[in-house]
Write an enzyme that holds these catalytic residues in place. Structure first.
Site, PDB file in Angstrom:
ATOM      1  N   GLU A 155      -5.007   1.712   2.537  1.00  9.23           N
ATOM      2  CA  GLU A 155      -4.984   0.543   3.414  1.00  9.23           C
ATOM      3  C   GLU A 155      -5.078   0.930   4.881  1.00  9.23           C
ATOM      4  O   GLU A 155      -5.577   0.153   5.699  1.00  9.23           O
ATOM      5  CB  GLU A 155      -3.707  -0.270   3.170  1.00  9.23           C
ATOM      6  N   GLU A 156      -4.610   2.128   5.210  1.00  7.96           N
ATOM      7  CA  GLU A 156      -4.466   2.501   6.621  1.00  7.96           C
ATOM      8  C   GLU A 156      -5.721   3.114   7.244  1.00  7.96           C
ATOM      9  O   GLU A 156      -5.690   3.530   8.396  1.00  7.96           O
ATOM     10  CB  GLU A 156      -3.301   3.502   6.773  1.00  7.96           C
TER      11      GLU A 156
ATOM     12  N   HIS B 219       0.821  -1.205   0.000  1.00  9.60           N
ATOM     13  CA  HIS B 219       0.000   0.000   0.000  1.00  9.60           C
ATOM     14  C   HIS B 219       0.853   1.253   0.000  1.00  9.60           C
ATOM     15  O   HIS B 219       1.973   1.289   0.532  1.00  9.60           O
ATOM     16  CB  HIS B 219      -0.998  -0.008   1.155  1.00  9.60           C
TER      17      HIS B 219
ATOM     18  N   ASP C 184      -0.085   4.353   1.165  1.00  2.00           N
ATOM     19  CA  ASP C 184      -0.364   5.332   2.206  1.00  2.00           C
ATOM     20  C   ASP C 184       0.361   4.922   3.486  1.00  2.00           C
ATOM     21  O   ASP C 184       0.841   3.795   3.602  1.00  2.00           O
ATOM     22  CB  ASP C 184      -1.867   5.454   2.455  1.00  2.00           C
TER      23      ASP C 184
ATOM     24  N   ASP D 166       6.181  -0.248   6.601  1.00  2.00           N
ATOM     25  CA  ASP D 166       4.724  -0.303   6.433  1.00  2.00           C
ATOM     26  C   ASP D 166       4.259   0.924   5.684  1.00  2.00           C
ATOM     27  O   ASP D 166       3.800   1.889   6.288  1.00  2.00           O
ATOM     28  CB  ASP D 166       4.067  -0.402   7.815  1.00  2.00           C
TER      29      ASP D 166
END
Length: 345
Positions: free
Chosen positions: A210-211, A141, A143, A176
Site C-alpha cells: 500500500e505504501e 496493509h 507494509d 499505519d
C-alpha cells in the site's frame, strides 16, 4: 482514548458496519455495540453484543507486538527496501487457524494470495446465511513507511508503551497500519469463536504494497484485476487505513506523478554551454502547480466533511543520474503526488 478504536456495529438484522480508526491506545472498549435503531426492531434472539462481547486487550497487544517486531522487514521503498508482507500474513493466518476451515474446527475461510515471492495478501471470510449479502473491511496493509532509528527517541521496530499506565502503544505501524491488521484479525477470530448467525458474510482483506506505487499488480490492484473482490460490490465496503485517532469519513485519492526534464550536461564553469535540467524542472513544476491550484481550489464541502487540507500537488523526491558538484546535470526527475478531495472529477 476509547475513540481510537474502530467500533463495529452489528444490528439485530445481523448486518454490520464500521467507522475506521487508528490503534495507538489500549483502552480497549467493547467494540461490538448494538445500534439504538436496531434495538427497537429486536428479534427474539439475544442481542449480538451479548453473544459476541468485546475484544480482549491481551491477545490484541500480543499479536501487535509480533507484527511490530517484523516492521524493519516491512519497510517499503524499493529498490533499497522491499517489504516481506508474508511475515505479517503468516501471523494473521496463525492467529485464525484455530477457527478456520483448514483445521476443521471453525467457520472462517482463510486464503493467502501472492503475486510475487514473499509478498502475500490475505482474504478472510465469515460466511453469512443469505447469498449475496456481504460487508467487508479492506485496506489493512501489511507494509510500512521507512523509519530511521537514529531519528526516533525509542526503537521504532519493537512495540513499547508510553507512560506508566501502558495505555498508549508506540512503534512503526501502530497506526499505519499494523494496528488495524491486529484489530481486524481479532475481530474475525472472535466471530469464528462465537459463530453468530449473520445474514451478511463478513470479509476482511489484508493487503500488500500500500505504501508504494512504483511496483504494481501485487496488492489490492492485483486482487481487483483477478476478480477476487467482485463479491464485495454487493454490500458496504469500509477502507480500514487511517493515520489518525478518530473515525475517518472521507479521504483524498492519491495520484503519483513524475516530471522529467532533459537539458544539456556541461561543466558549471561554462554554464552558458549547458542547459540546466534542474532549473527547467523547477520552472515547469511552478507553472504546473499554479494551474493545479487554480483548477482545484479549496472546496466548500471540505469544511463540511472536516477535511484537514484541500487538494494538494507537491514534489517529494528529486533524482538525477549523478555527477560532480561542478557539473550541471543534463537530466533530472521530480516525483511527487496529488491528493485530490472527492468533490472534484
Amino acid at each position: 482514548t476509547d475513540t481510537s478504536y474502530a467500533h463495529i456495529v452489528l444490528s439485530s438484522t445481523q448486518s454490520c458496519s464500521n467507522t475506521e480508526s487508528s490503534s495507538t491506545s489500549t483502552g480497549l472498549p467493547s467494540l461490538l455495540t448494538q445500534s439504538a435503531a436496531a434495538s427497537k426492531m429486536a428479534s427474539p434472539a439475544p442481542p449480538l453484543k451479548d453473544a459476541v462481547g468485546g475484544l480482549d486487550r491481551d491477545p490484541f497487544v500480543a499479536l501487535l507486538a509480533k507484527l511490530i517486531g517484523e516492521s524493519q522487514r516491512l519497510q517499503n521503498d524499493p529498490p533499497a527496501l522491499v517489504p516481506q508482507e508474508d511475515l505479517v500474513a503468516q501471523h494473521v493466518v496463525d492467529a485464525l487457524r484455530p477457527v478456520s476451515t483448514d483445521t476443521g474446527g471453525g467457520p472462517l475461510v482463510v486464503r493467502k494470495v501472492s503475486y510475487t515471492d514473499g509478498r502475500s495478501n490475505v482474504i478472510v471470510e465469515y460466511p453469512g446465511t443469505v447469498p449475496g449479502r456481504v460487508v467487508s473491511f479492506v485496506g489493512m496493509h501489511m507494509d510500512v513507511v521507512p523509519a530511521n532509528p537514529s531519528e526516533w527517541d525509542f526503537d521504532p521496530f519493537s512495540l513499547t508503551f508510553e507512560g506508566d499506565d501502558k495505555e498508549k502503544l508506540r512503534g512503526r505501524g501502530t497506526t499505519d497500519c499494523l494496528g488495524h491488521v491486529a484489530l481486524v484479525t481479532q475481530l474475525m477470530r472472535r466471530l469464528g469463536e462465537v459463530k453468530p448467525p449473520l445474514k451478511h458474510s463478513v470479509i476482511a482483506v489484508f493487503i500488500a504494497n500500500e505504501e508504494n506505487s512504483s511496483v504494481t499488480g501485487i496488492g489490492v490492484d492485483g486482487l481487483v484485476k483477478d476478480g477476487l473482490l467482485d463479491k464485495l460490490k454487493t454490500g458496504p465496503l469500509f477502507w480500514i487505513d487511517t493515520a489518525d485517532k478518530q473515525p475517518c469519513i472521507g479521504t483524498g485519492g492519491m495520484i503519483p506523478w513524475h516530471l522529467k526534464a532533459t537539458g544539456k550536461l556541461f561543466h558549471s564553469g561554462l554554464a552558458h554551454k549547458a542547459i540546466n535540467s534542474m532549473e527547467l524542472n523547477m520552472d515547469a513544476l511552478k507553472e504546473i502547480q499554479t494551474r493545479f491550484y487554480n483548477d482545484f481550489p479549496a472546496h466548500e464541502k471540505e469544511k463540511l466533511y472536516k477535511f484537514a487540507t484541500p487538494s494538494t500537488m507537491k514534489p517529494t523526491k528529486w533524482s538525477y543520474p549523478g555527477g560532480g558538484l561542478n557539473q550541471i546535470p543534463g537530466e533530472c526527475t521530480i516525483s511527487g503526488d496529488i491528493r485530490l478531495t472527492p468533490f472534484y472529477r
